[in-house]
Structure formats: structure tokens, C-alpha cells
Design a protein around this motif. Sequence first.
Motif, PDB file in Angstrom:
ATOM      1  N   MET A   1       0.866  -1.189   0.000  1.00 20.83           N
ATOM      2  CA  MET A   1       0.000   0.000   0.000  1.00 20.83           C
ATOM      3  C   MET A   1       0.892   1.225   0.000  1.00 20.83           C
ATOM      4  O   MET A   1       1.974   1.215   0.613  1.00 20.83           O
ATOM      5  N   GLY A   2       0.441   2.245  -0.673  1.00 19.67           N
ATOM      6  CA  GLY A   2       1.299   3.420  -0.750  1.00 19.67           C
ATOM      7  C   GLY A   2       0.533   4.697  -0.964  1.00 19.67           C
ATOM      8  O   GLY A   2      -0.695   4.704  -1.137  1.00 19.67           O
TER       9      GLY A   2
ATOM     10  N   GLY B   1       5.999  -5.002   6.110  1.00 21.66           N
ATOM     11  CA  GLY B   1       6.445  -3.806   6.813  1.00 21.66           C
ATOM     12  C   GLY B   1       7.628  -3.080   6.209  1.00 21.66           C
ATOM     13  O   GLY B   1       8.090  -2.080   6.765  1.00 21.66           O
ATOM     14  N   SER B   2       8.124  -3.544   5.091  1.00 19.86           N
ATOM     15  CA  SER B   2       9.233  -2.838   4.441  1.00 19.86           C
ATOM     16  C   SER B   2       8.730  -1.537   3.835  1.00 19.86           C
ATOM     17  O   SER B   2       7.683  -1.523   3.179  1.00 19.86           O
ATOM     18  N   THR B   3       9.472  -0.471   4.041  1.00 24.16           N
ATOM     19  CA  THR B   3       9.032   0.840   3.584  1.00 24.16           C
ATOM     20  C   THR B   3       9.994   1.431   2.562  1.00 24.16           C
ATOM     21  O   THR B   3      11.173   1.080   2.492  1.00 24.16           O
TER      22      THR B   3
ATOM     23  N   ARG C   1       1.021   0.881   8.543  1.00 22.77           N
ATOM     24  CA  ARG C   1      -0.044   0.060   7.973  1.00 22.77           C
ATOM     25  C   ARG C   1      -0.614  -0.872   9.029  1.00 22.77           C
ATOM     26  O   ARG C   1       0.120  -1.390   9.874  1.00 22.77           O
ATOM     27  N   LEU C   2      -1.927  -1.079   8.945  1.00 22.45           N
ATOM     28  CA  LEU C   2      -2.617  -2.034   9.794  1.00 22.45           C
ATOM     29  C   LEU C   2      -3.160  -3.116   8.882  1.00 22.45           C
ATOM     30  O   LEU C   2      -4.199  -2.940   8.235  1.00 22.45           O
TER      31      LEU C   2
ATOM     32  N   THR D   1      -5.517  -0.988   6.104  1.00 23.26           N
ATOM     33  CA  THR D   1      -5.501   0.457   6.269  1.00 23.26           C
ATOM     34  C   THR D   1      -4.058   0.949   6.281  1.00 23.26           C
ATOM     35  O   THR D   1      -3.187   0.314   6.868  1.00 23.26           O
ATOM     36  N   VAL D   2      -3.830   2.076   5.616  1.00 22.38           N
ATOM     37  CA  VAL D   2      -2.492   2.663   5.578  1.00 22.38           C
ATOM     38  C   VAL D   2      -2.585   4.117   6.013  1.00 22.38           C
ATOM     39  O   VAL D   2      -3.585   4.787   5.742  1.00 22.38           O
TER      40      VAL D   2
END
Length: 120
Positions: free
Chosen positions: A34-35, A55-57, A71-72, A77-78
Amino acid sequence: QVQLVESGGGLVQPGGSLRLSCAASRTIFSINAMGWYRQAPGKERELVADITSSGSTNYADSVKGRFTISRLNAKNTVYLQMNSLKPEDTAVYYCHADNAVTVRGIKDYWGQGTQVTVSS
């Protein structure tokens, strides 16, 4: 109906903060990454930040150290916490879901966009 619903945009003074949220509809079962993208008037849409399901960003150089994506996964949800905002951050911000799984298959989705204006 498959959709991404964004919220949290608005008008803020330089140096201020805003938090954007994007929630996927329950018809989306899972999402790879997600972004957040943004598009300023007269410019192309650009990646701001994204986050994978593990979880990598990844951040654009222009926002590193100021913006934080989180993020959840359970709720697809982000969030985008934006601090130390600058006038050049002014743009329409779009949520993006990469490889979203629904009963119809796998595809990408975009939110409708939320306006962020940084001005004194």
C-alpha cells in the motif's frame, strides 16, 4: 464495491503536520503493498511512500525524515504521518493498493485523492 477511502487532507501552515488515512473496503481480502502518491498542478503523479505487507518501507528522497508510512494489515488500512510540511508538499495525495485480492481476482486500485495544501 471495491474502493479505497482516504481522509485527513486539508490546509496547514508550513512546518505543520497532517495525518492521512486510507481504508480499503471489506471486499478487498489482502493487499501486497500500500502506498501514497501525490500529484501537484502541472506535474506528474509521483510516489511519496509505500509499505509492503511485511512492513518494508520506501520513501521519496524529498520526504525522508519528515513523513512516516504505517499500515494495519488486519484492516487493510495505511497511514501517512506528515511532519515539517513545506509548501512544495502541496498536492492531491492518492492512496494505492498493489495486487489487491478480491473475488474478482488481483489488480491495483486507487483512492479518489485528498487535497493537501501547505500555505501561510
